[in-house]
Write a protein that holds these residues in place. Structure first.
Motif, PDB file in Angstrom:
ATOM      1  N   ASP A 126      43.021 -14.086  45.599  1.00  0.00           N
ATOM      2  CA  ASP A 126      44.257 -14.859  45.437  1.00  0.00           C
ATOM      3  C   ASP A 126      43.963 -16.360  45.481  1.00  0.00           C
ATOM      4  N   TRP A 127      44.930 -17.120  45.007  1.00  0.00           N
ATOM      5  CA  TRP A 127      44.812 -18.591  44.986  1.00  0.00           C
ATOM      6  C   TRP A 127      46.201 -19.189  44.847  1.00  0.00           C
ATOM      7  N   VAL A 182      43.142 -16.293  39.392  1.00  0.00           N
ATOM      8  CA  VAL A 182      44.439 -15.636  39.200  1.00  0.00           C
ATOM      9  C   VAL A 182      44.470 -14.853  37.885  1.00  0.00           C
TER      10      VAL A 182
END
Lengths: 287, 303
Positions: B44-45, B121
């Motif tokens: 995730d980011w 992502v």
């Protein structure tokens, strides 16, 4: 009598021969890949000693006049008149032929061919070229780089990638090493009409540039044995450190061109090869 | 020459070089992430496994997560340093163009962060290539800003420009452009395994151009030590880069199963990538310095 004997010995340049033997031994040991044939190793070292000694004696015979013009070499047995040129020539020929015989007959044909190539390039291309073009340093690096490859080939009987890499290491190492010596003794060489430095004017820094470029090429080439799986990680990271240190000395010389920086570069070059080959021998991978 | 004297600011210059050093470390960490193939270790980011990036527990930084998260943290540090540099330049500098250049650097570091985030992502190789290639551009930009703050750049203001022909300037600029194209091709090959032939071809082109450029610099700009040194360093770095490239290539060619351990592969490719970054930064610095001290038409003042 003792003095004459010592003069003949000094004609063979024992210090230089010890360096040649060290690199040959390293090439033989690494190429042996864990199954060291001690008899063959001893014969290889004897053959190499004779070939190298013969070539060095004959070289001094050819260069006796120009050696007499240089401070560094005017006291050698031939320019000083302590030995007769004819005796030196016979001595050199006997050593060379004996060395070639040992290498061709008692080791293998490839090693013999390599020895013959080494003597030929050294005496018939490099030596005469010294008075004509500074490119002789590059040509001279070829016979100088052959001993470790010769050691490898003597051990394996074939020309493999490892032998080529050892040749490349010695080749690229020798150019900055020789140029540092040539720069330190440049006035001596000029007096004898020997062209070793590529500088076309006093403002030109071609010597510095070539020193730096070849040292930068040597750095990654020094890592190649690990890349090819000949040696391991210890060699890789040590060679990286040694190469970087050598490159720093080369960069300092290229930037300053001072006597201390040239001496430091020369000392660094003397340390680089024994350490690199030593680590490579220690960290070799057998398979 | 009626140009205003630029005040010396050693502190600002040191801060710029600090940013250069941090950016180089960021490049090294990014290179490690790619070489180890752990670009997707944190899925995730801008969060890290749902945590705020800065509150992610140290105890969970293991394996690939260690490298990827360290890269993100280092990226944040470089972002902060770039903000600091921009603020300092706006507060302490007189040159308006340099003020706006620092703003561009600020936008560039944000853009680079977003590229890195999108790579995660979107799980996109294209963004990975763009992130890798733009990293070199950002590094060269930060090095350029540091160069503009050096004494060399300030002192050159007072010197008379050296007359050179236009083709020399073109060669200087084109060498940097071609080196950057080569870095882009390197990034493509690194992330996709494609276009190796073009990367090798450009290595040849870059080599020829760099050697001609160094020779030209030696002939045309003989009196400026700084420029001569960069040009020699450029060729020396290039030779080094050619052989590290050859080493990285040979690793793929010759029995990888005989290699003792992956660290060697990682080290070799990392050295190649980092040298590429230094090479482009050196080339950019050389180009800018040459443009600074030369003039291709009499009477015109270079800025």
């Amino acid at each position: 009598m003792k003095n004459i004997f010592m003069d003949f010995i000094s004609l063979t340049k024992p210090k230089l021969i010890s360096l040649v033997l060290m690199t040959t031994l390293a090439g033989f040991y690494i190429g042996s890949n864990g199954s060291l044939n001690l008899d063959l190793m001893a014969i290889t070292l004897i053959g190499t000693t004779f070939v190298a000694a013969g070539a060095l004696v004959l070289n001094q015979h050819i260069e006796r006049e120009s050696d007499g013009l240089m401070k560094r070499t005017c006291n050698r047995p031939l320019p000083d008149g302590r030995l007769k040129p004819k005796d030196a020539m016979i001595f050199g020929l006997v050593l060379s032929i004996a060395g070639l015989y040992i290498n061709f007959v008692h080791i293998n044909i490839l090693t013999g061919i390599l020895s013959l190539l080494s003597i030929s390039v050294y005496l018939f291309v490099y030596t005469p070229m010294k008075k004509k073009s500074a490119f002789c340093v590059v040509v001279g690096a070829v016979p100088g780089a052959l001993p470790p490859a010769g050691g490898w080939i003597a051990a394996t009987g074939s020309f493999e990638m490892g032998a080529l890499i050892l040749f490349a290491i010695l080749f690229f190492w020798q150019i900055p090493h020789s140029l540092a010596i040539a720069w330190l003794y440049r006035s001596d060489y000029e007096r004898a009409g020997i062209k070793l430095l590529p500088d076309i004017s006093t403002e030109s820094n071609a010597t510095g540039h070539q020193v730096l470029i070849n040292t930068m090429a040597l750095l990654p080439i020094g890592l190649m044995p690990s890349i090819l799986g000949i040696s391991g990680q210890i060699h890789f990271f040590t060679a990286l450190g040694l190469g970087a240190a050598f490159a720093i000395f080369a960069a300092r010389f290229a930037m300053n061109r001072s006597i201390p920086s040239a001496k430091n570069l020369l000392h660094a070059s003397y340390l680089y090869i024994p350490f690199l080959l030593g680590i490579m021998s220690y960290d070799r991978i057998t398979f | 020459m009626n140009t205003p004297q630029i005040k010396r600011d050693a502190w600002l210059s040191s801060f710029a070089f600090l940013t250069v050093g941090a950016t180089f470390l960021l490049l090294a960490l990014g290179g490690l992430v790619s070489s180890k193939g752990v670009g997707m270790a944190v899925p995730d980011w801008p969060t890290t496994f749902g945590y705020n990036m800065f509150t992610f527990p140290l105890s969970e930084m293991i394996g690939g997560i260690f490298y990827e998260h360290s890269h993100r943290l280092m990226g944040s540090l470089v972002g902060l340093l770039t903000i600091g540099l921009t603020l300092l330049i706006w507060l302490r500098e007189e040159r308006t163009w340099l003020k706006w250049l620092s703003v561009i650097a600020l936008f560039a570091v944000i853009f680079q962060g977003i590229l890195g985030g999108l790579r995660v992502v979107q799980i996109s190789t294209a963004f990975a290539v763009a992130h890798g290639a733009f990293a070199h551009a950002f590094f060269a930009l930060i090095v350029s800003i540091a160069l503009f703050l050096t004494d060399f750049w300030r002192r050159s203001e007072a010197d008379l420009p050296i007359e050179v022909n236009r083709s020399f300037k073109t060669l200087t600029i084109m060498t940097s452009v071609v080196i950057y194209l080569q870095l882009m091709l390197g990034a493509v090959y690194r992330h996709t395994g494609e276009l190796l032939w073009l990367h090798l071809f450009f290595a040849f082109v870059v080599t020829i151009m760099a050697f001609i450029l160094t020779d030209s610099v030696n002939k045309k700009i003989n009196g400026i030590v700084f420029i001569k040194r960069i040009s020699v360093a450029l060729v020396a770095l290039l030779v080094f880069q050619l052989f590290t490239g050859m080493g990285a290539f040979m690793m793929k060619l010759f029995s990888p199963e005989r290699l003792e351990a992956p660290p060697l592969v990682i080290a070799m490719t990392l050295i190649h990538v980092l040298t590429g970054a230094i090479l482009f930064a050196a080339s950019t610095a050389l180009t800018l310095s040459v443009l600074r001290v030369t003039n291709s038409s009499p009477g015109t003042v270079t800025a």
